[in-house]
Scaffold this active site. Structure first.
Site, PDB file in Angstrom:
ATOM      1  N   CYS A 169      63.737 -97.894  25.892  1.00  0.00           N
ATOM      2  CA  CYS A 169      63.591 -96.508  25.067  1.00  0.00           C
ATOM      3  C   CYS A 169      64.236 -95.941  25.892  1.00  0.00           C
ATOM      4  O   CYS A 169      64.658 -95.435  27.469  1.00  0.00           O
ATOM      5  CB  CYS A 169      62.292 -95.552  25.884  1.00  0.00           C
ATOM      6  SG  CYS A 169      62.761 -93.798  24.644  1.00  0.00           S
ATOM      7  N   LYS A 220      85.277-100.141 -13.235  1.00  0.00           N
ATOM      8  CA  LYS A 220      84.243 -99.982 -12.749  1.00  0.00           C
ATOM      9  C   LYS A 220      85.050 -98.020 -12.531  1.00  0.00           C
ATOM     10  O   LYS A 220      86.002 -98.137 -12.653  1.00  0.00           O
ATOM     11  CB  LYS A 220      84.140-100.157 -11.440  1.00  0.00           C
ATOM     12  CG  LYS A 220      83.599-101.547 -12.133  1.00  0.00           C
ATOM     13  CD  LYS A 220      81.952-101.683 -11.397  1.00  0.00           C
ATOM     14  CE  LYS A 220      82.574-102.173  -9.762  1.00  0.00           C
ATOM     15  NZ  LYS A 220      81.187-102.044  -9.557  1.00  0.00           N
ATOM     16  N   ASP A 229      73.406 -98.376 -11.608  1.00  0.00           N
ATOM     17  CA  ASP A 229      73.768 -98.437 -10.210  1.00  0.00           C
ATOM     18  C   ASP A 229      71.769 -98.457  -9.649  1.00  0.00           C
ATOM     19  O   ASP A 229      72.051 -97.415  -8.864  1.00  0.00           O
ATOM     20  CB  ASP A 229      74.685 -97.195  -8.844  1.00  0.00           C
ATOM     21  CG  ASP A 229      74.805 -97.951  -7.883  1.00  0.00           C
ATOM     22  OD1 ASP A 229      74.632 -99.310  -7.537  1.00  0.00           O
ATOM     23  OD2 ASP A 229      74.799 -97.203  -7.004  1.00  0.00           O
ATOM     24  N   CYS A 248      62.080 -92.746  28.253  1.00  0.00           N
ATOM     25  CA  CYS A 248      60.876 -92.948  28.636  1.00  0.00           C
ATOM     26  C   CYS A 248      61.572 -94.265  29.466  1.00  0.00           C
ATOM     27  O   CYS A 248      61.536 -94.604  30.640  1.00  0.00           O
ATOM     28  CB  CYS A 248      60.135 -92.488  28.083  1.00  0.00           C
ATOM     29  SG  CYS A 248      59.853 -94.506  26.918  1.00  0.00           S
ATOM     30  N   LYS A 257      77.188 -97.466 -16.695  1.00  0.00           N
ATOM     31  CA  LYS A 257      76.569 -98.112 -15.890  1.00  0.00           C
ATOM     32  C   LYS A 257      75.882 -98.444 -14.688  1.00  0.00           C
ATOM     33  O   LYS A 257      76.189 -97.321 -13.963  1.00  0.00           O
ATOM     34  CB  LYS A 257      78.158 -99.046 -15.541  1.00  0.00           C
ATOM     35  CG  LYS A 257      77.167-100.868 -14.395  1.00  0.00           C
ATOM     36  CD  LYS A 257      79.054-101.282 -14.115  1.00  0.00           C
ATOM     37  CE  LYS A 257      78.556-102.004 -13.176  1.00  0.00           C
ATOM     38  NZ  LYS A 257      77.839-102.625 -12.113  1.00  0.00           N
ATOM     39  N   TYR A 300      69.160-102.695 -22.309  1.00  0.00           N
ATOM     40  CA  TYR A 300      70.407-102.192 -22.749  1.00  0.00           C
ATOM     41  C   TYR A 300      70.646-103.393 -23.502  1.00  0.00           C
ATOM     42  O   TYR A 300      71.521-103.495 -23.982  1.00  0.00           O
ATOM     43  CB  TYR A 300      71.363-101.698 -21.756  1.00  0.00           C
ATOM     44  CG  TYR A 300      71.080-102.733 -20.807  1.00  0.00           C
ATOM     45  CD1 TYR A 300      70.394-102.427 -19.289  1.00  0.00           C
ATOM     46  CD2 TYR A 300      72.027-103.922 -20.857  1.00  0.00           C
ATOM     47  CE1 TYR A 300      70.340-103.787 -18.224  1.00  0.00           C
ATOM     48  CE2 TYR A 300      72.097-104.821 -19.569  1.00  0.00           C
ATOM     49  CZ  TYR A 300      71.510-104.676 -18.375  1.00  0.00           C
ATOM     50  OH  TYR A 300      71.394-105.394 -17.832  1.00  0.00           O
ATOM     51  N   GLU A 324      78.784 -97.915 -22.711  1.00  0.00           N
ATOM     52  CA  GLU A 324      77.573 -97.373 -21.801  1.00  0.00           C
ATOM     53  C   GLU A 324      78.096 -97.114 -20.760  1.00  0.00           C
ATOM     54  O   GLU A 324      78.771 -97.441 -20.740  1.00  0.00           O
ATOM     55  CB  GLU A 324      76.352 -98.470 -22.504  1.00  0.00           C
ATOM     56  CG  GLU A 324      75.884 -98.546 -23.534  1.00  0.00           C
ATOM     57  CD  GLU A 324      74.841-100.197 -24.303  1.00  0.00           C
ATOM     58  OE1 GLU A 324      74.723-100.661 -23.249  1.00  0.00           O
ATOM     59  OE2 GLU A 324      75.124-100.706 -24.945  1.00  0.00           O
ATOM     60  N   CYS A 331      59.466 -97.696  20.843  1.00  0.00           N
ATOM     61  CA  CYS A 331      59.167 -96.850  21.958  1.00  0.00           C
ATOM     62  C   CYS A 331      57.514 -97.066  21.741  1.00  0.00           C
ATOM     63  O   CYS A 331      56.930 -96.358  20.957  1.00  0.00           O
ATOM     64  CB  CYS A 331      59.653 -96.092  22.766  1.00  0.00           C
ATOM     65  SG  CYS A 331      58.706 -95.010  23.897  1.00  0.00           S
ATOM     66  N   CYS A 338      55.963 -90.500  26.651  1.00  0.00           N
ATOM     67  CA  CYS A 338      57.679 -90.919  25.873  1.00  0.00           C
ATOM     68  C   CYS A 338      57.744 -89.131  25.919  1.00  0.00           C
ATOM     69  O   CYS A 338      57.165 -88.122  24.560  1.00  0.00           O
ATOM     70  CB  CYS A 338      58.165 -91.903  24.788  1.00  0.00           C
ATOM     71  SG  CYS A 338      59.590 -91.377  24.910  1.00  0.00           S
TER      72      CYS A 338
HETATM   73 ZN    ZN Z   1      60.032 -93.379  24.898  1.00  0.00          ZN
END
Ligand code: ZN
Length: 675
Positions: free
Chosen positions: A416, A322, A122, A419, A120, A227, A118, A438, A443
């Site tokens: 930031c 795998k 993820d 700013c 695998k 499964y 089967e 921020c 800004c």
């Molecule tokens: Zn900012």
């Protein structure tokens, strides 16, 4: 309709709906239109509302998701959730078979095993417990012994049955995943909203199922491939289980029970067949809707499976083979931080360009500060990079032995980068955000992202103002805010580097062309937190005019279909900021919002009523009709979403509930006075 007839009707509808769920979600071959399915569902909901005592938490009408949970409960698995050992080559696979055959020979077992291979997937492993055919619990795998109770979330997943058509008590194991295209779609929305992105479909599936609000889960289109069937050790020898002689039959049984089972499985006489299956899928793995990281091989014969038993860690009868992962290594040159439109700060790695999964990558997200700390990744490091599920490249490991001597740990800026105001974690619901924000309303970086959003395709749709142009106009200061776009003159642009008369005219005509627009576009363009395109449409449809939205009280906003408390709160915050009200006022001097006819409604639009007790003149059915005729809605139980309880004589527990939740209580006369 009397109760006896309702019992019959409800039973029939549930059977029909289950049949079409299986056709659509399990066999991918629907026989009826979605609209018909929806209308059957509505009919069922109507009967269940009328006869609440016939409603059931496992009715298909409950797949839309219930109220959010405060937290997940822990669940101890009845059968320990082992995972298979991994092998990475045909030699290792052969060794596994040899070990098994030796054990079987000692037991004088004559027959050689055959196999089922089967894919695998993820995804996220889920453990579904059914008692007498009814889903009673769903949990995550957790550490194999204890997981989290995600029953309410799993109930929204249409790839699994809530009731199986046989009276058996079993545990079904499945892998939850989300389609790649759904990931791309959701990430696009999140870019617009300035939210961190999901790196791959597995993260998205896991993140979604660990959502406390089942209603959000219901919108995410989770798939589950079942499964495995397990029975508790106590029942291990039960007759039912013994009737399933092979893994092939087990998968067929799951299909028969209405589970989605991957069709991509193969019976293999021997390991050479298994290797063929492996080779096919190594080449085909990227063609599927989900991530595949290998194949799983299980001994087909249940008798041999049981005879082999378990090692300390895992059953001997299965193994995961795998695929080599799509990973590579490169050098981390710089870590920069990006400021999104909402102020969210995202650290981004700038890399020495490298080819991975067919494309050249020079940037990768580092998600947030916690992730950088977890990886302990530093500038100058050689890092391992993967491109999971064809989406955003991600750094997942660091070669510390290759680290330059003077490499310093990355320190997340406290201020930031644009700013220089102090960064903060903000409240998201009741918790603090993982990302820093921020919060400075002026800004420049946020403004720039906001402007890019404003002119974007779903917003004001000003095609002539691409990202690069906005950025450079913003840099030189001829665009400072959204209004300044509409104040641009030809002379501002003409003569700038790269712009002649013609290109200046093109930009202006494109701006002009955006002036007539729809209400939802304007609302979306404003970039109000949590107001995506669909939400903007819902709000626009309900109110019909910008002024009505601006002035709407919290209760009315949160009562709009598709708008919750969070969005309503965000709208109120936005409009109570004087800068925003003067900005929108200025904008509306230039922008003409096309008149839309307010959707037919009435005085009760947006209000939800619950009816209880005996009313003086109206029957319940008549009261319901009256409410609906005037645009209101009715519901069978009192919740925080209920606007009014319409109560008559002999009102019972609903009255108590309403009082507890501080829901306004009205009588028939008061209802009529509202109209
Ligand atoms: Zn900012």
């Amino acid at each position: 309709m009397n109760k006896q007839e309702a019992v019959k009707k409800i039973g029939e509808l549930r059977v029909i709906l289950e049949r079409h769920r299986v056709l659509y979600h399990v066999h991918d071959s629907p026989e009826i239109d979605d609209e018909i399915y929806d209308s059957l569902m509505k009919e069922l909901a109507k009967f269940e509302k009328e006869f609440p005592e016939l409603d059931s938490p496992l009715s298909p009408t409950h797949r839309v998701g219930g109220d959010p949970l405060p937290k997940f409960q822990k669940v101890t698995h009845e059968v320990k959730q082992w995972s298979f050992d991994n092998v990475f080559s045909f030699e290792e696979l052969k060794d596994w078979e040899d070990r098994n055959i030796k054990i079987l020979e000692k037991m004088d077992s004559a027959s050689l095993p055959t196999y089922v291979a089967e894919l695998k997937i993820d995804g996220l492993k889920v453990v579904l417990t059914y008692e007498n055919g009814k889903l009673i619990r769903a949990a995550t795998r957790g550490n194999g012994e204890v997981g989290e109770d995600i029953t309410e979330n799993i109930k929204t997943v249409r790839a699994i049955p809530l009731i199986i058509p046989e009276d058996v008590s079993i545990t079904v194991i499945g892998e939850a995943w989300i389609k790649k295209k759904d990931l791309v779609k959701l990430n696009k929305e999140r870019v617009k909203e300035g939210l961190p992105l999901y790196a791959n479909t597995r993260n998205l599936a896991a993140g979604t199922l660990r959502q406390l609000d089942p209603r959000i889960v219901a919108t995410r289109n989770i798939q589950i491939f079942a499964y495995d069937i397990e029975v508790s050790p106590m029942e291990f020898s039960n007759k039912w289980k013994r009737n399933i002689g092979t893994q092939e039959e087990e998968l067929e049984t799951l299909e028969k029970y209405g589970f989605l089972v991957s069709k991509d499985r193969k019976f293999c006489k021997n390991l050479e067949d298994v290797q063929k299956f492996y080779n096919t899928w190594i080449n085909k793995k990227n063609t599927q809707d989900y991530g595949i990281d290998g194949i799983v091989i299980k001994i087909n014969e249940r008798k041999i499976w049981d005879a082999l038993g378990y090692t300390a860690k895992t059953p001997r009868a299965g193994v995961a083979y795998k695929f080599p992962a799509e990973v590579t290594t490169t050098k981390l040159l710089r870590i920069v931080v990006q400021v999104g439109r909402t102020g969210a700060i995202t650290p981004v790695a700038e890399l020495e360009p490298v080819l991975i999964a067919g494309s050249t990558v020079s940037r990768a997200t580092l998600h947030n500060e916690d992730e950088i700390k977890r990886l302990d990744v530093r500038v100058g490091d050689t890092v391992s990079l993967r491109k999971a599920g064809d989406v955003i490249p991600e750094i997942f490991g660091v070669f510390k032995e290759l680290r330059p001597k003077n490499a310093k740990a990355f320190v997340m800026p406290t201020h930031c980068p644009s700013c220089n105001s102090k960064l903060e974690r903000i409240k998201v619901g009741k918790e603090l955000s993982a990302a820093l924000y921020c919060v400075n309303k002026s800004c420049p970086a946020k403004h720039l992202e906001g402007l890019i959003h404003f002119v974007s395709k779903k917003g004001m749709n000003i095609e002539g103002l691409g990202e690069k142009i906005i950025e450079s106009f913003h840099d030189i200061g001829i665009i400072t805010d959204a209004v300044s776009i509409y104040r641009l003159k030809k002379s501002d642009i003409e003569g700038l580097e790269g712009f002649g008369e013609k290109s200046a005219e093109n930009i202006l005509s494109s701006i002009n062309g955006s002036k007539n627009t729809q209400l939802y576009r304007f609302l979306y363009a404003l970039g109000i937190r949590h107001v995506g395109e669909q939400t903007a449409k819902d709000i626009a449809k309900h109110f019909g005019a910008f002024d009505a939205i601006r002035k709407a009280p919290l209760e009315e906003l949160s009562g709009v279909e598709g708008v919750g408390e969070k969005v309503a709160q965000s709208l109120i915050e936005f409009f109570s900021d004087s800068r925003n009200s003067s900005l929108t006022k200025e904008l509306l001097k230039y922008i003409n919002i096309e008149k839309v006819k307010k959707s037919p409604g009435g005085k009760l639009k947006g209000r939800t009523f619950v009816i209880t007790g005996t009313l003086p003149t109206l029957s319940r059915e008549e009261a319901k009709e009256l409410i609906e005729k005037n645009g209101g809605k009715t519901s069978s139980s009192v919740s925080s979403k209920t606007s009014y309880l319409l109560a008559g004589e002999n009102a019972g527990s609903k009255l108590t509930d309403a009082k507890k939740l501080k829901v306004k209580i009205v009588n028939e006369a008061e209802l009529k006075a509202m109209l």
